[in-house]
Design an enzyme around this catalytic site. Structure first.
Site, mmCIF file in Angstrom:
data_model
loop_
_atom_site.group_PDB
_atom_site.id
_atom_site.type_symbol
_atom_site.label_atom_id
_atom_site.label_comp_id
_atom_site.label_asym_id
_atom_site.label_seq_id
_atom_site.Cartn_x
_atom_site.Cartn_y
_atom_site.Cartn_z
ATOM 1 N N LYS A 76 0.974 -1.162 -0.050
ATOM 2 C CA LYS A 76 -0.056 -0.183 0.028
ATOM 3 C C LYS A 76 0.978 1.160 0.058
ATOM 4 O O LYS A 76 0.226 2.344 -0.174
ATOM 5 C CB LYS A 76 -0.838 0.012 1.352
ATOM 6 N N ASP A 77 2.038 1.270 0.520
ATOM 7 C CA ASP A 77 2.911 2.185 0.735
ATOM 8 C C ASP A 77 3.562 2.694 -1.095
ATOM 9 O O ASP A 77 4.281 3.757 -1.120
ATOM 10 C CB ASP A 77 4.150 2.153 1.309
ATOM 11 N N ARG A 124 -7.962 8.511 4.676
ATOM 12 C CA ARG A 124 -9.130 7.513 4.191
ATOM 13 C C ARG A 124 -9.995 6.927 5.303
ATOM 14 O O ARG A 124 -11.128 6.849 5.301
ATOM 15 C CB ARG A 124 -8.260 6.149 3.434
ATOM 16 N N ARG A 125 -9.151 6.667 6.355
ATOM 17 C CA ARG A 125 -10.093 6.201 7.580
ATOM 18 C C ARG A 125 -10.836 7.500 8.269
ATOM 19 O O ARG A 125 -12.222 7.009 8.715
ATOM 20 C CB ARG A 125 -9.078 5.826 8.664
ATOM 21 N N ARG A 142 1.042 9.311 14.410
ATOM 22 C CA ARG A 142 2.018 8.925 13.821
ATOM 23 C C ARG A 142 2.630 7.554 14.595
ATOM 24 O O ARG A 142 2.564 7.737 15.900
ATOM 25 C CB ARG A 142 3.243 9.681 13.262
ATOM 26 N N ARG A 148 1.233 3.452 18.903
ATOM 27 C CA ARG A 148 -0.162 3.859 18.712
ATOM 28 C C ARG A 148 -0.946 3.076 19.909
ATOM 29 O O ARG A 148 -1.832 3.649 20.480
ATOM 30 C CB ARG A 148 -0.501 3.410 17.417
ATOM 31 N N CYS A 235 -1.235 7.569 -2.233
ATOM 32 C CA CYS A 235 -1.584 6.522 -0.949
ATOM 33 C C CYS A 235 -2.254 6.965 0.093
ATOM 34 O O CYS A 235 -2.693 6.333 1.041
ATOM 35 C CB CYS A 235 -0.296 5.518 -0.753
#
Length: 306
Positions: A76-77, A124-125, A142, A148, A235
């Site tokens: 995805k990156d 996106r989220r 981040r 996280r 992305c």
């Protein structure tokens, strides 16, 4: 074989899995070479850094300089534009691509109280969760998985949203309190898949492809990435997509769902389509054309729809 990897625990775990499989299936002796990327060093939000390629370019540079023979990325990156002199040698079988919630007290996203703080650094989220109208407060974060989740454990946040694939690879999937249904939150294009890159003129391309490439996974992520490219979205754009292999009337076919949203989630273009398993590029392009005709580009770029 020298395998270039980001230095995070997740990246090293992913690369170790690749290394072990290559040794098992080809007999090659492997060595991990940790490489620091701009995305790892900077604390800026990904969107402000440009998003696309910040975790990738240093690994590709090392590959082209001959310092490593193979680079392992989270697919995805990867920028959607093909890099000069580099081949995508293999896309191994994909992990579960869905997003998960890690919340205090074992709560789901819908059980969090109004005003609860939910951490995610992905537009996106943010857009898709805002569209659910739950009244939670989205907070940009981040850092690696440990960082996280620690924000929830320490009470700084009520929940964080992560990729299930990363938690599973780290052996921590049981910490998720909810797996988000793609009907509500579609994953990022390519999420859950790895990308193995070699120099295009290296004999290792064929060796790695034979050992590790998974044709159904490659077809699915190709649809998703073609869609992303046609929408001209990076992305870090508010675009979700998920392609799967499904049984059609005359055999297996590709089925893909996609969404493009305004950053605040108030407007969205959602579409799905099915097509032949052997032509993922055409399917991605046709679905993107439908979405563009419905104003997807205007949403992504924050311009008012025309």
């Amino acid at each position: 074989m020298r395998i270039g990897t980001r230095a995070s625990a997740l990246a090293r775990t992913q690369s170790t899995t690749v290394a072990d499989l290559l040794t098992e299936r080809t007999g090659l002796v492997t060595e991990l070479v940790p490489i620091s990327t701009h995305g790892d060093v900077s604390r800026e939000p990904l969107a402000q850094m440009g998003g696309t390629g910040v975790f990738v370019s240093a690994l590709r540079d090392a590959l082209l300089r001959g310092e490593v023979d193979l680079a392992v990325h989270s697919l995805k990156d990867l920028p959607t534009a093909p890099p000069e002199g580099i081949a995508l040698a293999a896309v191994p079988p994909r992990e579960d691509p869905r997003d998960v919630v890690v919340a205090r007290d074992g709560l789901t996203l819908g059980e969090l109280p109004q005003g609860a703080t939910v951490g995610t650094g992905a537009p996106r989220r943010v857009a898709q969760i805002e569209a659910l109208g739950l009244g939670v407060q989205l907070v940009g974060i981040r850092g690696n998985v440990d960082t996280r989740i620690a924000k929830v454990r320490d009470g700084e946040l009520d929940a964080v949203v992560l990729a299930r694939a990363g938690l599973n690879r780290l052996g921590r999937v049981e910490e998720a309190t909810e797996v988000l249904d793609p009907i509500q939150v579609l994953p990022a294009p390519g999420q859950g898949a790895l990308a193995l890159e070699c120099r295009a003129d290296d004999d290792l391309v064929a060796i790695v492809a034979t050992a590790l490439d998974d044709a159904p996974t490659r077809a699915c992520v190709t649809v998703e990435r073609v869609l992303l490219a046609e929408l001209e979205a990076g992305c870090s754009a508010p675009v979700g997509a998920l392609a799967e292999v499904a049984m059609g009337e005359v055999g297996d076919e590709l089925w893909v769902r996609a969404v493009a949203l305004s950053p605040d989630g108030t407007l969205a273009v959602r579409r799905s389509a099915a097509g032949p398993l052997d032509d993922p590029v055409a399917l991605g392009r046709s679905l993107a054309a439908e979405m563009l005709a419905d104003g997807a580009a205007d949403l992504i770029s924050e311009r008012p729809a025309t």
